[in-house]
Design a protein around this motif. Structure first.
Motif, PDB file in Angstrom:
ATOM      1  N   GLU A  38       0.849  -1.201   0.000  1.00  0.00           N
ATOM      2  CA  GLU A  38       0.000   0.000   0.000  1.00  0.00           C
ATOM      3  C   GLU A  38       0.885   1.250   0.000  1.00  0.00           C
ATOM      4  N   PRO A  39       1.128   1.844  -1.185  1.00  0.00           N
ATOM      5  CA  PRO A  39       2.052   2.976  -1.292  1.00  0.00           C
ATOM      6  C   PRO A  39       1.500   4.311  -0.794  1.00  0.00           C
ATOM      7  N   PHE A  40       0.181   4.423  -0.600  1.00  0.00           N
ATOM      8  CA  PHE A  40      -0.431   5.647  -0.076  1.00  0.00           C
ATOM      9  C   PHE A  40      -1.191   5.255   1.207  1.00  0.00           C
ATOM     10  N   ILE A  41      -0.470   4.943   2.258  1.00  0.00           N
ATOM     11  CA  ILE A  41      -1.090   4.288   3.405  1.00  0.00           C
ATOM     12  C   ILE A  41      -2.100   5.168   4.138  1.00  0.00           C
ATOM     13  N   GLY A  42      -1.860   6.486   4.230  1.00  0.00           N
ATOM     14  CA  GLY A  42      -2.811   7.352   4.927  1.00  0.00           C
ATOM     15  C   GLY A  42      -3.115   6.826   6.320  1.00  0.00           C
ATOM     16  N   ALA A  43      -4.395   6.720   6.653  1.00  0.00           N
ATOM     17  CA  ALA A  43      -4.792   6.224   7.972  1.00  0.00           C
ATOM     18  C   ALA A  43      -4.830   4.702   8.050  1.00  0.00           C
ATOM     19  N   GLY A  44      -4.628   4.029   6.920  1.00  0.00           N
ATOM     20  CA  GLY A  44      -4.462   2.587   6.923  1.00  0.00           C
ATOM     21  C   GLY A  44      -5.712   1.761   7.162  1.00  0.00           C
ATOM     22  N   SER A  45      -6.893   2.299   6.867  1.00  0.00           N
ATOM     23  CA  SER A  45      -8.133   1.568   7.163  1.00  0.00           C
ATOM     24  C   SER A  45      -8.195   0.213   6.457  1.00  0.00           C
ATOM     25  N   VAL A  46      -7.807   0.180   5.185  1.00  0.00           N
ATOM     26  CA  VAL A  46      -7.854  -1.088   4.445  1.00  0.00           C
ATOM     27  C   VAL A  46      -6.798  -2.054   4.991  1.00  0.00           C
ATOM     28  N   PHE A  47      -5.590  -1.577   5.169  1.00  0.00           N
ATOM     29  CA  PHE A  47      -4.502  -2.416   5.689  1.00  0.00           C
ATOM     30  C   PHE A  47      -4.845  -3.016   7.044  1.00  0.00           C
ATOM     31  N   PHE A  48      -5.281  -2.179   7.981  1.00  0.00           N
ATOM     32  CA  PHE A  48      -5.520  -2.661   9.341  1.00  0.00           C
ATOM     33  C   PHE A  48      -6.693  -3.631   9.426  1.00  0.00           C
ATOM     34  N   ASN A  49      -7.654  -3.503   8.537  1.00  0.00           N
ATOM     35  CA  ASN A  49      -8.830  -4.376   8.606  1.00  0.00           C
ATOM     36  C   ASN A  49      -8.713  -5.598   7.696  1.00  0.00           C
ATOM     37  N   LEU A  50      -7.835  -5.533   6.700  1.00  0.00           N
ATOM     38  CA  LEU A  50      -7.503  -6.724   5.918  1.00  0.00           C
ATOM     39  C   LEU A  50      -6.607  -7.657   6.729  1.00  0.00           C
ATOM     40  N   ARG A  51      -5.696  -7.064   7.508  1.00  0.00           N
ATOM     41  CA  ARG A  51      -4.738  -7.816   8.324  1.00  0.00           C
ATOM     42  C   ARG A  51      -3.951  -8.825   7.482  1.00  0.00           C
ATOM     43  N   PRO A  52      -3.166  -8.325   6.534  1.00  0.00           N
ATOM     44  CA  PRO A  52      -2.431  -9.234   5.642  1.00  0.00           C
ATOM     45  C   PRO A  52      -1.350 -10.014   6.378  1.00  0.00           C
ATOM     46  N   LYS A  53      -0.907 -11.099   5.736  1.00  0.00           N
ATOM     47  CA  LYS A  53       0.117 -11.949   6.341  1.00  0.00           C
ATOM     48  C   LYS A  53       1.502 -11.312   6.249  1.00  0.00           C
ATOM     49  N   LYS A  54       1.738 -10.537   5.196  1.00  0.00           N
ATOM     50  CA  LYS A  54       3.008  -9.821   5.016  1.00  0.00           C
ATOM     51  C   LYS A  54       2.708  -8.550   4.237  1.00  0.00           C
ATOM     52  N   ALA A  55       3.403  -7.443   4.566  1.00  0.00           N
ATOM     53  CA  ALA A  55       3.014  -6.169   3.959  1.00  0.00           C
ATOM     54  C   ALA A  55       4.185  -5.204   3.794  1.00  0.00           C
ATOM     55  N   ILE A  56       4.010  -4.341   2.802  1.00  0.00           N
ATOM     56  CA  ILE A  56       4.857  -3.155   2.622  1.00  0.00           C
ATOM     57  C   ILE A  56       3.913  -1.962   2.610  1.00  0.00           C
ATOM     58  N   ILE A  57       4.147  -0.998   3.485  1.00  0.00           N
ATOM     59  CA  ILE A  57       3.339   0.220   3.473  1.00  0.00           C
ATOM     60  C   ILE A  57       4.258   1.421   3.318  1.00  0.00           C
ATOM     61  N   SER A  58       3.710   2.488   2.726  1.00  0.00           N
ATOM     62  CA  SER A  58       4.536   3.667   2.471  1.00  0.00           C
ATOM     63  C   SER A  58       3.670   4.900   2.324  1.00  0.00           C
ATOM     64  N   LEU A 163       0.759  -4.587  12.574  1.00  0.00           N
ATOM     65  CA  LEU A 163       2.045  -4.274  11.942  1.00  0.00           C
ATOM     66  C   LEU A 163       3.076  -5.370  12.192  1.00  0.00           C
ATOM     67  N   ILE A 164       3.116  -5.892  13.410  1.00  0.00           N
ATOM     68  CA  ILE A 164       4.072  -6.950  13.744  1.00  0.00           C
ATOM     69  C   ILE A 164       3.681  -8.265  13.090  1.00  0.00           C
ATOM     70  N   ASP A 165       2.402  -8.621  13.153  1.00  0.00           N
ATOM     71  CA  ASP A 165       1.943  -9.888  12.574  1.00  0.00           C
ATOM     72  C   ASP A 165       2.199  -9.954  11.072  1.00  0.00           C
ATOM     73  N   ALA A 166       2.156  -8.787  10.401  1.00  0.00           N
ATOM     74  CA  ALA A 166       2.369  -8.741   8.952  1.00  0.00           C
ATOM     75  C   ALA A 166       3.844  -8.542   8.590  1.00  0.00           C
ATOM     76  N   ASN A 167       4.722  -8.584   9.608  1.00  0.00           N
ATOM     77  CA  ASN A 167       6.149  -8.342   9.352  1.00  0.00           C
ATOM     78  C   ASN A 167       6.313  -7.137   8.413  1.00  0.00           C
ATOM     79  N   THR A 168       5.658  -6.037   8.776  1.00  0.00           N
ATOM     80  CA  THR A 168       5.477  -4.903   7.874  1.00  0.00           C
ATOM     81  C   THR A 168       6.756  -4.120   7.623  1.00  0.00           C
ATOM     82  N   LYS A 169       7.083  -3.944   6.352  1.00  0.00           N
ATOM     83  CA  LYS A 169       8.171  -3.060   5.929  1.00  0.00           C
ATOM     84  C   LYS A 169       7.570  -1.670   5.747  1.00  0.00           C
TER      85      LYS A 169
END
Length: 282
Positions: A38-58, A163-169
């Motif tokens: 997710e290159p335009f993370i903003g407030a992260g609503s999609v990221f935090f509620n999808l709860r991916p297994k591994k992620a890159i946010i920016s 963030l930790i569970d997704a080993n987020t970069k």
């Protein structure tokens, strides 16, 4: 915090808090995503509620990214820093706001930057984060009797866990560089959600003040071209205004129009629903 409760960093201009369920429904299932980007993370609503297994946010907003780093790496210290700031205090609000013009600002640690962003956002008029063309925060103190809670310990710890569970970069970079970096990673099933500054609905509607950088028509075209380039190796979902220009720009994509609320307007009569577009390269 229970998993069925919507989670996001804060109230964010253009945030997807109210649309996150509909967007997630259009993405591949969590089990079919090896790497979420997710290159335009903003407030992260999609990221935090999808709860991916591994992620890159920016994002290109350095204060926002410092906040995410603080939540991931030092959540308890961040909470203690927030607790040290008096609630709903105009003097402290001004001091935190004026830090950006001081010599020490660029030497602040992530914890201090994160606490500053969350404190200002929670105690500001309309509870938003917005900067001017010089990159300076320019929202005034909320001049009412509302008592806010800027600590929100439960939410910070819940975001830390995701963030930790997704080993987020966590990156602070242009979307082009983020996508290029993601394709150097070994995961096969890549999925990218892109929520760029929107194509203006009119000449006077170009309100994208959460970053000092202008997002140009050339940027919009580059984003579309990247989604076409990586169509076979990266499933990309893009949100934008649903207007003639974007309908044409994404003519080769699957499209969906959704009605969404818009509550950030000084004239309450002009608040209401507008049409957003979901554009998918799959």
């Amino acid at each position: 915090m229970k998993n069925n409760r919507t989670l996001s960093l804060c109230r964010w201009v253009g945030g997807k808090y109210s649309q996150q369920k509909e967007i997630i429904n259009e993405l591949p299932s969590r089990d079919d995503i090896d790497l979420y980007i997710e290159p335009f993370i903003g407030a992260g609503s999609v990221f935090f509620n999808l709860r991916p297994k591994k992620a890159i946010i920016s994002d290109t907003n350095p204060e926002l990214i410092a906040t995410y780093r603080a939540i991931k790496n030092s959540p308890l210290e961040l909470i203690e820093k927030l607790k040290s700031l008096p609630n709903s205090c105009p003097k402290t609000f001004s001091e935190q706001k004026d830090l950006q013009e001081s010599d020490e600002f660029h030497n602040l640690k992530d914890i201090d930057r994160g606490a500053r962003l969350l404190y200002l956002q929670n105690n500001s008029f309309a509870g938003i984060w917005r900067v001017n063309k010089s990159g300076l925060y320019d929202v005034s103190f909320r001049n009412d009797d509302t008592k806010t809670n800027h600590v929100r310990q439960e939410r910070i710890l819940a975001m830390h866990k995701v963030l930790i569970d997704a080993n987020t970069k966590i990156l602070c970079a242009d979307f082009r560089d983020v996508i290029k970096y993601s394709h150097s990673q070994p995961e096969v099933k890549k999925v990218t959600f892109l929520d760029p500054p929107y194509y203006p609905r009119s000449k006077t509607s170009n309100f994208t003040g959460y970053t000092a950088n202008k997002f140009t028509t050339d940027d919009q075209i580059d984003l579309r071209n990247l989604a076409l380039k990586y169509k076979q190796t990266n499933k990309m979902l893009i949100t934008n205004s649903y207007i003639d220009q974007t309908i044409e720009l994404y003519a080769d994509f699957n499209q969906k129009c959704i009605g969404v609320p818009r509550s950030v307007n000084s004239d309450t009569k002009k608040r209401g629903k507008v049409n957003d577009g979901i554009f998918m390269n799959y």
